[in-house]
Scaffold this motif. Structure first.
Motif, PDB file in Angstrom:
ATOM      1  N   ALA A 144       0.826  -1.340   0.049  1.00  0.00           N
ATOM      2  CA  ALA A 144      -0.220   0.006   0.006  1.00  0.00           C
ATOM      3  C   ALA A 144       0.950   1.214   0.080  1.00  0.00           C
ATOM      4  N   GLU A 145       1.809   1.175   0.855  1.00  0.00           N
ATOM      5  CA  GLU A 145       2.772   2.375   0.844  1.00  0.00           C
ATOM      6  C   GLU A 145       3.409   2.646  -0.284  1.00  0.00           C
ATOM      7  N   GLN A 146       3.844   1.436  -1.232  1.00  0.00           N
ATOM      8  CA  GLN A 146       4.595   1.565  -2.455  1.00  0.00           C
ATOM      9  C   GLN A 146       3.431   2.112  -3.572  1.00  0.00           C
ATOM     10  N   LEU A 147       2.375   1.596  -3.451  1.00  0.00           N
ATOM     11  CA  LEU A 147       1.425   2.016  -4.540  1.00  0.00           C
ATOM     12  C   LEU A 147       1.076   3.616  -4.484  1.00  0.00           C
ATOM     13  N   PHE A 148       0.978   3.931  -3.040  1.00  0.00           N
ATOM     14  CA  PHE A 148       0.821   5.603  -2.806  1.00  0.00           C
ATOM     15  C   PHE A 148       1.771   6.434  -3.458  1.00  0.00           C
ATOM     16  N   TRP A 149       3.040   6.054  -3.325  1.00  0.00           N
ATOM     17  CA  TRP A 149       4.271   6.780  -3.662  1.00  0.00           C
ATOM     18  C   TRP A 149       4.307   6.601  -5.250  1.00  0.00           C
ATOM     19  N   VAL A 150       4.297   5.479  -5.722  1.00  0.00           N
ATOM     20  CA  VAL A 150       4.575   5.274  -7.143  1.00  0.00           C
ATOM     21  C   VAL A 150       3.274   6.233  -7.885  1.00  0.00           C
ATOM     22  N   GLN A 151       2.338   6.197  -7.343  1.00  0.00           N
ATOM     23  CA  GLN A 151       0.979   6.894  -8.025  1.00  0.00           C
ATOM     24  C   GLN A 151       1.299   8.497  -7.817  1.00  0.00           C
ATOM     25  N   ASP A 152       1.812   8.802  -6.606  1.00  0.00           N
ATOM     26  CA  ASP A 152       1.781  10.223  -6.526  1.00  0.00           C
ATOM     27  C   ASP A 152       3.081  10.899  -7.327  1.00  0.00           C
ATOM     28  N   VAL A 153       4.220  10.223  -7.511  1.00  0.00           N
ATOM     29  CA  VAL A 153       5.151  10.339  -8.681  1.00  0.00           C
ATOM     30  C   VAL A 153       4.839  10.618  -9.944  1.00  0.00           C
ATOM     31  N   ALA A 154       3.854   9.595 -10.306  1.00  0.00           N
ATOM     32  CA  ALA A 154       3.290   9.519 -11.501  1.00  0.00           C
ATOM     33  C   ALA A 154       2.320  10.795 -11.985  1.00  0.00           C
ATOM     34  N   MET A 155       1.541  11.026 -10.789  1.00  0.00           N
ATOM     35  CA  MET A 155       0.819  12.286 -11.128  1.00  0.00           C
ATOM     36  C   MET A 155       1.465  13.477 -11.010  1.00  0.00           C
ATOM     37  N   MET A 156       2.539  13.723 -10.211  1.00  0.00           N
ATOM     38  CA  MET A 156       3.212  15.007 -10.245  1.00  0.00           C
ATOM     39  C   MET A 156       4.163  15.014 -11.650  1.00  0.00           C
ATOM     40  N   THR A 157       4.372  13.786 -12.027  1.00  0.00           N
ATOM     41  CA  THR A 157       5.131  13.899 -13.531  1.00  0.00           C
ATOM     42  C   THR A 157       4.112  14.199 -14.758  1.00  0.00           C
ATOM     43  N   GLN A 158       2.925  13.703 -14.489  1.00  0.00           N
ATOM     44  CA  GLN A 158       1.974  13.951 -15.297  1.00  0.00           C
ATOM     45  C   GLN A 158       1.744  15.655 -15.541  1.00  0.00           C
ATOM     46  N   SER A 159       1.324  16.228 -14.255  1.00  0.00           N
ATOM     47  CA  SER A 159       1.195  17.548 -14.048  1.00  0.00           C
ATOM     48  C   SER A 159       2.318  18.236 -14.824  1.00  0.00           C
ATOM     49  N   LEU A 160       3.551  17.983 -14.444  1.00  0.00           N
ATOM     50  CA  LEU A 160       4.865  18.600 -15.057  1.00  0.00           C
ATOM     51  C   LEU A 160       4.699  18.621 -16.650  1.00  0.00           C
ATOM     52  N   ILE A 161       4.406  17.371 -17.256  1.00  0.00           N
ATOM     53  CA  ILE A 161       4.489  16.999 -18.631  1.00  0.00           C
ATOM     54  C   ILE A 161       3.353  18.153 -19.280  1.00  0.00           C
ATOM     55  N   ARG A 162       2.186  18.160 -18.916  1.00  0.00           N
ATOM     56  CA  ARG A 162       1.125  18.891 -19.404  1.00  0.00           C
ATOM     57  C   ARG A 162       1.404  20.364 -19.211  1.00  0.00           C
ATOM     58  N   THR A 163       1.952  20.677 -18.162  1.00  0.00           N
ATOM     59  CA  THR A 163       2.175  22.059 -17.955  1.00  0.00           C
ATOM     60  C   THR A 163       3.254  22.567 -18.933  1.00  0.00           C
ATOM     61  N   ALA A 164       4.255  21.714 -19.064  1.00  0.00           N
ATOM     62  CA  ALA A 164       5.502  22.069 -19.971  1.00  0.00           C
ATOM     63  C   ALA A 164       4.822  22.175 -21.398  1.00  0.00           C
ATOM     64  N   VAL A 165       4.048  21.277 -21.645  1.00  0.00           N
ATOM     65  CA  VAL A 165       3.317  21.251 -23.225  1.00  0.00           C
ATOM     66  C   VAL A 165       2.616  22.551 -23.761  1.00  0.00           C
ATOM     67  N   ARG A 166       1.893  22.965 -22.667  1.00  0.00           N
ATOM     68  CA  ARG A 166       1.029  24.136 -22.610  1.00  0.00           C
ATOM     69  C   ARG A 166       2.164  25.364 -22.973  1.00  0.00           C
ATOM     70  N   HIS A 167       3.172  25.447 -22.172  1.00  0.00           N
ATOM     71  CA  HIS A 167       4.089  26.283 -22.247  1.00  0.00           C
ATOM     72  C   HIS A 167       5.397  26.181 -23.390  1.00  0.00           C
ATOM     73  N   ASN A 168       5.265  25.253 -24.207  1.00  0.00           N
ATOM     74  CA  ASN A 168       6.311  24.887 -25.363  1.00  0.00           C
ATOM     75  C   ASN A 168       7.593  24.839 -24.440  1.00  0.00           C
ATOM     76  N   ILE A 169       7.833  24.153 -23.378  1.00  0.00           N
ATOM     77  CA  ILE A 169       8.849  23.956 -22.510  1.00  0.00           C
ATOM     78  C   ILE A 169       9.607  22.601 -22.883  1.00  0.00           C
ATOM     79  N   GLU A 170      10.751  22.447 -23.253  1.00  0.00           N
ATOM     80  CA  GLU A 170      11.353  21.419 -23.726  1.00  0.00           C
ATOM     81  C   GLU A 170      11.851  20.455 -22.495  1.00  0.00           C
TER      82      GLU A 170
END
Length: 260
Positions: free
Chosen positions: A224-250
């Motif tokens: 359960a602890e593992q699932l929480f953290w890997v999903q949290d890192v994935a959500m943070m990464t997804q947010s980073l990617i979508r924000t970067a795409v909107r602002h044309n950041i490589e």
């Protein structure tokens, strides 16, 4: 009470991480229950009007004794937990759980209804242990014309995540901090320390976004602890990617992300 019922509610992984006083209490309760139920069952055997209670009491004694033995065995075995075993759990966390979580990332601006593909970048045979920068791994994410790489490391209970972002000047460190403030604002509330550091490596200008967080001390043994953290890192990464795409950041750099 049957032995199956006792096993269903006995989670050995959780027992391992109980405080010392709680371990002794669990063992004491189980031992006392086994002795009392066993003595009562034997005593009632000689009382003719109490024979119906003998079988249930002996079943309780058997279950409690079995649970006591399991707890004792688990605690003794885990006391000998080796670094080799911890390394194996680290590999599983990085190469399977983290990869599977990242593979669920969606980027609607790039291709709606599809998730990214993820590769764990392999290290050269000359790298002892096969890890990137001692305890981490590099991942490559791609979908259509989008691609990026990132680094995730876990040092027993401390998790680090690093992204490299193409930059033009040192001023981009503060600019990126402002652009990604919503991505990392929530992470900071959860305990992440987030840093933006400008660097120029082999002629390539970049900003390293590196984060660290203390996970629970049970993370390498608690699903359960593992699932929480890997999903949290994935959500943070997804947010980073979508924000970067909107602002044309490589987000893709020639230099693989990792500690500077």
């Amino acid at each position: 009470m049957s032995s199956d019922g006792g096993a269903r509610f006995l989670d050995a992984q959780q027992i391992v991480y109980l405080p010392r006083w709680a371990r002794w209490m669990v063992m004491g309760v189980l031992g006392l229950l086994a002795i009392c139920a066993g003595v009562a069952g034997i005593g009632f055997f000689f009382i003719s009007d109490q024979l119906d209670a003998v079988a249930p009491l002996l079943a309780i004694a058997q279950t409690a004794a079995g649970a006591f033995a399991v707890v004792l065995f688990v605690l003794f075995a885990e006391r000998q937990l080796s670094t080799d075993r911890l390394h194996a759990r680290t590999d599983q966390f990085l190469e399977h759980h983290m990869r599977d979580a990242l593979a669920k990332i969606e980027i609607p601006q790039v291709k709606r209804g599809h998730t990214v593909q993820v590769n764990v970048l392999k290290r050269a045979d000359t790298i002892h242990g096969g890890r990137k920068d001692i305890y981490g791994a590099n991942y490559q994410l791609f979908l259509e014309n989008f691609r990026m790489r990132m680094w995730v490391g876990i040092n027993v209970r401390r998790i680090g995540v690093i992204y490299f972002v193409k930059a033009e000047s040192e001023a981009d460190a503060e600019r990126f901090r402002n652009i990604f403030r919503f991505t990392f604002g929530g992470a900071e509330k959860l305990g992440y320390a987030v840093n933006f550091e400008y660097a120029e490596i082999d002629g390539e200008k970049l900003v390293s976004i590196w984060t660290t967080v203390q996970a629970g001390h049970t993370i390498l043994g608690d699903p359960a602890e593992q699932l929480f953290w890997v999903q949290d890192v994935a959500m943070m990464t997804q947010s980073l990617i979508r924000t970067a795409v909107r602002h044309n950041i490589e987000l893709y750099t020639q230099r693989e992300p990792g500690p500077l």
